[in-house]
Design a protein around this motif. Structure first.
Motif, mmCIF file in Angstrom:
data_model
loop_
_atom_site.group_PDB
_atom_site.id
_atom_site.type_symbol
_atom_site.label_atom_id
_atom_site.label_comp_id
_atom_site.label_asym_id
_atom_site.label_seq_id
_atom_site.Cartn_x
_atom_site.Cartn_y
_atom_site.Cartn_z
ATOM 1 N N ILE A 1 0.734 -1.221 -0.048
ATOM 2 C CA ILE A 1 -0.121 -0.079 0.133
ATOM 3 C C ILE A 1 0.897 1.331 -0.100
ATOM 4 C CG2 ILE A 1 -1.893 1.292 1.198
ATOM 5 C CD1 ILE A 1 -2.339 -1.440 2.839
ATOM 6 N N THR A 2 0.591 2.087 -0.890
ATOM 7 C CA THR A 2 1.286 3.302 -1.179
ATOM 8 C C THR A 2 0.501 4.664 -0.848
ATOM 9 O OG1 THR A 2 1.386 3.499 -3.520
ATOM 10 C CG2 THR A 2 3.299 2.362 -2.669
ATOM 11 N N ARG A 3 -0.580 4.531 -1.049
ATOM 12 C CA ARG A 3 -1.611 5.439 -0.861
ATOM 13 C C ARG A 3 -1.846 5.877 0.581
ATOM 14 N NH1 ARG A 3 -6.908 1.795 -1.581
ATOM 15 N NH2 ARG A 3 -6.872 1.370 0.638
ATOM 16 N N THR A 4 -2.047 7.033 0.850
ATOM 17 C CA THR A 4 -2.557 7.331 2.233
ATOM 18 C C THR A 4 -3.974 7.022 2.537
ATOM 19 O OG1 THR A 4 -3.070 9.602 1.646
ATOM 20 C CG2 THR A 4 -0.583 9.266 2.159
ATOM 21 N N ALA A 5 -4.167 7.085 3.842
ATOM 22 C CA ALA A 5 -5.927 6.620 4.302
ATOM 23 C C ALA A 5 -6.615 7.963 3.709
ATOM 24 C CB ALA A 5 -6.005 6.580 5.625
ATOM 25 N N PRO A 6 -7.775 7.427 3.311
ATOM 26 C CA PRO A 6 -8.542 8.723 2.596
ATOM 27 C C PRO A 6 -9.063 9.778 3.927
ATOM 28 C CG PRO A 6 -10.021 6.483 2.735
ATOM 29 C CD PRO A 6 -8.538 6.445 3.141
ATOM 30 N N ALA A 7 -9.136 10.891 3.537
ATOM 31 C CA ALA A 7 -9.447 12.192 4.326
ATOM 32 C C ALA A 7 -10.941 11.937 5.038
ATOM 33 C CB ALA A 7 -9.112 13.373 3.952
ATOM 34 N N GLY A 8 -11.924 11.560 3.920
ATOM 35 C CA GLY A 8 -13.101 11.955 4.385
ATOM 36 C C GLY A 8 -13.834 10.707 4.593
ATOM 37 N N ALA A 9 -15.046 10.880 5.278
ATOM 38 C CA ALA A 9 -15.921 9.701 5.707
ATOM 39 C C ALA A 9 -16.650 9.284 4.382
ATOM 40 C CB ALA A 9 -16.984 10.133 6.783
#
Length: 189
Positions: free
Chosen positions: A109-117
């Motif tokens: 996994i290279t993406r960051t966690a999503p910011a919004g709900a």
């Protein structure tokens, strides 16, 4: 019968005999469990009798395996697991099993966690993953949980959730049911 068919036929017969021997069963014991005569089973194992689909199904059931497993290919393409990269989602996936129902996958996994709900997903079931390297951010409802190398997480997927890398790439091994596979492992639409 082609050479390829003959090789598969011999492989199926060898698998039947090997599984029977591994279970410590005599011809008589397996024959009784699959409702065949011992002489019929012996001729099947030695190649002196063609195997009927009904017989093969009964033998597979008695041996605690499936028809698919008895006749599966031995081709080299089933040995090497090649990664599938989804650049848009920032995930590279290695599918570690090919059995229906539950999927085991190694993921980088290279993406960051999503910011919004709005980016959190919900589906029936439970999920489990262990972190091989790096740190994973698990968003679980309104909680933000850091799961570090050597740690594991298990949770109900009815809770809105998502995950991503924290401070650089992370690698995990995850276990997903059908809904989890569809949500987390399929390429983005």
């Amino acid at each position: 019968m082609t050479q390829e068919d003959g090789e598969l036929d011999a492989l199926v017969r060898m698998r039947i005999r090997s599984l029977r021997v591994a279970m410590g069963w005599s011809l008589d014991e397996l024959a009784a469990r699959c409702y065949l005569s011992p002489s019929t089973l012996s001729r099947i194992e030695t190649g002196h009798r063609r195997i009927g689909l009904d017989q093969l199904t009964a033998i597979a059931r008695a041996l605690g395996t499936t028809l698919d497993q008895l006749v599966e290919s031995t081709a080299d393409d089933n040995v090497v697991i090649r990664p599938r990269h989804d650049g848009e989602r920032g995930i590279t996936t290695w599918m570690l099993n090919r059995e229906p129902g539950v999927t085991v996958a190694k993921m980088r996994i290279t993406r960051t966690a999503p910011a919004g709900a709005a980016d959190l997903k919900v589906h029936p079931g439970r999920e489990w993953f262990t972190v091989l390297s790096g740190t994973v951010v698990l968003l679980l409802g309104d909680r933000r949980i850091l799961v570090e190398t050597g740690q594991a997480a298990e949770f109900s997927t009815m809770i809105p959730h998502a995950f991503g890398a924290h401070d650089g790439p992370a690698e995990i091994i995850g276990i997903f049911d059908h809904n989890g596979e569809r949500t987390h492992l399929r390429p983005a639409d």
